[in-house]
Design a protein around this motif. Structure first.
Motif, mmCIF file in Angstrom:
data_model
loop_
_atom_site.group_PDB
_atom_site.id
_atom_site.type_symbol
_atom_site.label_atom_id
_atom_site.label_comp_id
_atom_site.label_asym_id
_atom_site.label_seq_id
_atom_site.Cartn_x
_atom_site.Cartn_y
_atom_site.Cartn_z
ATOM 1 N N GLN A 50 0.998 3.461 2.971
ATOM 2 C CA GLN A 50 0.198 2.898 4.052
ATOM 3 C C GLN A 50 1.096 2.041 4.938
ATOM 4 O O GLN A 50 1.868 1.227 4.433
ATOM 5 N N VAL A 51 0.982 2.244 6.242
ATOM 6 C CA VAL A 51 1.722 1.421 7.191
ATOM 7 C C VAL A 51 0.714 0.688 8.058
ATOM 8 O O VAL A 51 -0.233 1.281 8.564
ATOM 9 N N LYS A 52 0.937 -0.636 8.187
ATOM 10 C CA LYS A 52 0.035 -1.485 8.970
ATOM 11 C C LYS A 52 0.806 -2.269 10.019
ATOM 12 O O LYS A 52 1.961 -2.632 9.821
ATOM 13 N N ASN A 53 0.118 -2.561 11.111
ATOM 14 C CA ASN A 53 0.598 -3.510 12.099
ATOM 15 C C ASN A 53 0.190 -4.880 11.558
ATOM 16 O O ASN A 53 -1.004 -5.154 11.384
ATOM 17 N N ILE A 54 1.148 -5.729 11.269
ATOM 18 C CA ILE A 54 0.852 -7.016 10.625
ATOM 19 C C ILE A 54 0.038 -7.930 11.534
ATOM 20 O O ILE A 54 -0.899 -8.590 11.089
ATOM 21 N N LYS A 55 0.356 -7.952 12.822
ATOM 22 C CA LYS A 55 -0.330 -8.866 13.744
ATOM 23 C C LYS A 55 -1.820 -8.536 13.898
ATOM 24 O O LYS A 55 -2.651 -9.420 13.968
ATOM 25 N N THR A 56 -2.146 -7.248 13.959
ATOM 26 C CA THR A 56 -3.541 -6.853 14.163
ATOM 27 C C THR A 56 -4.232 -6.437 12.865
ATOM 28 O O THR A 56 -5.434 -6.195 12.863
ATOM 29 N N ASN A 57 -3.466 -6.310 11.801
ATOM 30 C CA ASN A 57 -3.943 -5.830 10.503
ATOM 31 C C ASN A 57 -4.514 -4.408 10.603
ATOM 32 O O ASN A 57 -5.305 -3.979 9.793
ATOM 33 N N GLU A 58 -4.089 -3.685 11.637
ATOM 34 C CA GLU A 58 -4.554 -2.316 11.849
ATOM 35 C C GLU A 58 -3.736 -1.346 10.999
ATOM 36 O O GLU A 58 -2.503 -1.387 10.996
ATOM 37 N N GLU A 59 -4.451 -0.477 10.291
ATOM 38 C CA GLU A 59 -3.768 0.570 9.529
ATOM 39 C C GLU A 59 -3.327 1.649 10.504
ATOM 40 O O GLU A 59 -4.146 2.250 11.199
ATOM 41 N N LEU A 60 -2.028 1.900 10.565
ATOM 42 C CA LEU A 60 -1.500 2.910 11.481
ATOM 43 C C LEU A 60 -1.551 4.297 10.856
ATOM 44 O O LEU A 60 -1.812 5.277 11.542
ATOM 45 N N PHE A 61 -1.280 4.373 9.573
ATOM 46 C CA PHE A 61 -1.460 5.630 8.871
ATOM 47 C C PHE A 61 -1.498 5.399 7.371
ATOM 48 O O PHE A 61 -1.036 4.393 6.858
ATOM 49 N N PHE A 62 -2.103 6.380 6.700
ATOM 50 C CA PHE A 62 -2.244 6.360 5.252
ATOM 51 C C PHE A 62 -1.984 7.783 4.775
ATOM 52 O O PHE A 62 -2.684 8.718 5.186
ATOM 53 N N LEU A 63 -0.953 7.955 3.975
ATOM 54 C CA LEU A 63 -0.583 9.282 3.483
ATOM 55 C C LEU A 63 -0.739 9.330 1.972
ATOM 56 O O LEU A 63 -0.505 8.343 1.284
ATOM 57 N N VAL A 64 -1.110 10.494 1.476
ATOM 58 C CA VAL A 64 -1.263 10.709 0.039
ATOM 59 C C VAL A 64 -0.317 11.823 -0.370
ATOM 60 O O VAL A 64 -0.336 12.909 0.219
ATOM 61 N N TYR A 65 0.510 11.540 -1.369
ATOM 62 C CA TYR A 65 1.463 12.512 -1.905
ATOM 63 C C TYR A 65 1.079 12.810 -3.346
ATOM 64 O O TYR A 65 0.930 11.890 -4.153
ATOM 65 N N ALA A 66 0.924 14.089 -3.673
ATOM 66 C CA ALA A 66 0.595 14.470 -5.052
ATOM 67 C C ALA A 66 0.968 15.926 -5.263
ATOM 68 O O ALA A 66 0.856 16.744 -4.347
ATOM 69 N N ASP A 67 1.387 16.235 -6.455
ATOM 70 C CA ASP A 67 1.728 17.604 -6.802
ATOM 71 C C ASP A 67 0.560 18.207 -7.559
ATOM 72 O O ASP A 67 0.595 18.352 -8.778
ATOM 73 N N LYS A 68 -0.493 18.504 -6.819
ATOM 74 C CA LYS A 68 -1.712 19.034 -7.426
ATOM 75 C C LYS A 68 -1.981 20.423 -6.880
ATOM 76 O O LYS A 68 -1.783 20.689 -5.701
ATOM 77 N N ASP A 69 -2.448 21.296 -7.746
ATOM 78 C CA ASP A 69 -2.764 22.665 -7.352
ATOM 79 C C ASP A 69 -4.196 22.764 -6.857
ATOM 80 O O ASP A 69 -5.049 21.953 -7.191
ATOM 81 N N CYS A 70 -4.453 23.819 -6.092
ATOM 82 C CA CYS A 70 -5.813 24.137 -5.674
ATOM 83 C C CYS A 70 -6.540 24.797 -6.838
ATOM 84 O O CYS A 70 -5.978 25.661 -7.507
ATOM 85 N N ASN A 71 -7.782 24.389 -7.052
ATOM 86 C CA ASN A 71 -8.562 24.946 -8.155
ATOM 87 C C ASN A 71 -9.711 25.823 -7.689
ATOM 88 O O ASN A 71 -10.300 26.530 -8.490
#
Length: 186
Positions: A50-71
């Motif tokens: 997660q990356v945030k702008n500290i001054k505004t506390n705005e979340e700029l992006f949120f990424l999820v990394y996982a090695d999971k297969d489709c079921n």
């Protein structure tokens, strides 16, 4: 008690780093920082960033990394974006009128400025689900290339909008897709 102790030993404390610029190039003390990046590894091996702008506390992006297969795949379907009459499968259609999923990607991907300037290329391996009501959910990066390429890949998938869900034997069906998205400089 044993289960509780093993859960504690495997969970990690989030790692927070601070940066002066959005490109997260040089770590700085919190007093000089404008952006923060929090990396958290969950017990199941999933990593969030997660990356945030500290001054505004705005979340700029949120990424999820996982090695999971489709079921939730359908046996015999090779291209989930093409109808297959012999298997009674109706593909989801993009609501914006694009002729194909890949045309949509080509039209909407913007090579990240920082990656372009620094000649960064690579392949982002993604996984996402089109639900029974045609929504895109669970966008996961199985294997990232670079944070800016990863962000762009997720941004474009979040723009997907389908006018109908995948249908199998006349019933809406949730389907998981795994595919590589190539960022190549010529």
């Amino acid at each position: 008690l044993t289960v509780f102790i093993s859960s504690i030993c495997c969970a990690q404390t989030p790692i927070v780093k601070y940066y002066k610029d959005i490109y997260l190039q040089k770590e700085v003390p919190i007093k000089r920082a404008e952006f923060s990046q929090t990396v958290n590894q969950l017990i199941d091996g999933t990593i969030t960033r997660q990356v945030k702008n500290i001054k505004t506390n705005e979340e700029l992006f949120f990424l999820v990394y996982a090695d999971k297969d489709c079921n939730d795949s359908i046996a015999g379907i090779k291209d989930y974006f093409e109808n297959n009459d012999s298997l009674n499968y109706i593909a989801p259609k993009l609501s914006n009128g694009d002729s194909s999923f890949f045309h949509f990607l080509a039209k909407n991907i913007r090579y990240p400025h920082f990656a372009l300037q620094n000649r960064i290329s690579g392949i982002v391996y993604l996984k996402f689900t089109i639900t029974e009501d045609g929504q895109v959910e669970n966008i996961i990066i199985r294997n990232g290339a670079n944070i800016f390429l990863d962000m762009e890949a997720v941004r474009v998938l979040q723009k997907l909008n389908f006018s109908n869900p995948p249908t199998f034997n006349g019933q809406p069906h949730s389907i998981c897709f795994t595919f590589p998205l190539k960022f190549i400089l010529k």
